[in-house]
Design a protein around this motif. Structure first.
Motif: not given
Length: 101
Positions: A3-4, A55-56, A61-62, A88-90
Motif C-alpha cells: 500500500i502506498q 494498493v499494488f 508493480a509500483v 509517500k508512505t508505504f
C-alpha cells in the motif's frame, strides 16, 4: 501486497485543475494488472489537500506503474501547481496476505 499513500497539497485555486490532471492517472492506474485499488481522497477541512490510496500486488508493480505514460503525464501536469513536495508512505497489507485476499 503493498500500500502506498501519497499526500499532495496543491496551491490555492488549483484543486479543480489537479483533479482534471489526476483523472488521467486514476483511469490508467485502475487498468494496470498490478493495481488492486486506487482512490483519490480529499480532506473535507482543506480542499487543497489530497491523499492518494494505492494498493499494488508488489513493489515491482509500483515500479512499473511509475513508468506508465498516464503516471508521467499526470506528474508533468500537477508538478507546477503543487504547494510542496509529494510525500509517500508505504505499508504492507499484513491481514490481507494472512487472509489470502
Amino acid at each position: 501486497m503493498l500500500i502506498q499513500m501519497v499526500s499532495i497539497n496543491v496551491k490555492p485555486g488549483h484543486a479543480a485543475e489537479f483533479l482534471e490532471a489526476f483523472r488521467i492517472n486514476y483511469e490508467g492506474t485502475r487498468q494496470e494488472p498490478g493495481n488492486v485499488r486506487f482512490d483519490v481522497l480529499r480532506n473535507p477541512e482543506d480542499e487543497n489537500s489530497f491523499t492518494i490510496y494505492e494498493v499494488f500486488t508488489s513493489p515491482e508493480a509500483v515500479d512499473e506503474h511509475r513508468k506508465t505514460p498516464h503516471y508521467q503525464e499526470c506528474v508533468r501536469r500537477i508538478d507546477p501547481i503543487l504547494a510542496g513536495p509529494r510525500t509517500k508512505t508505504f505499508f504492507n497489507a499484513e491481514m490481507a496476505d494472512f487472509l489470502g485476499t
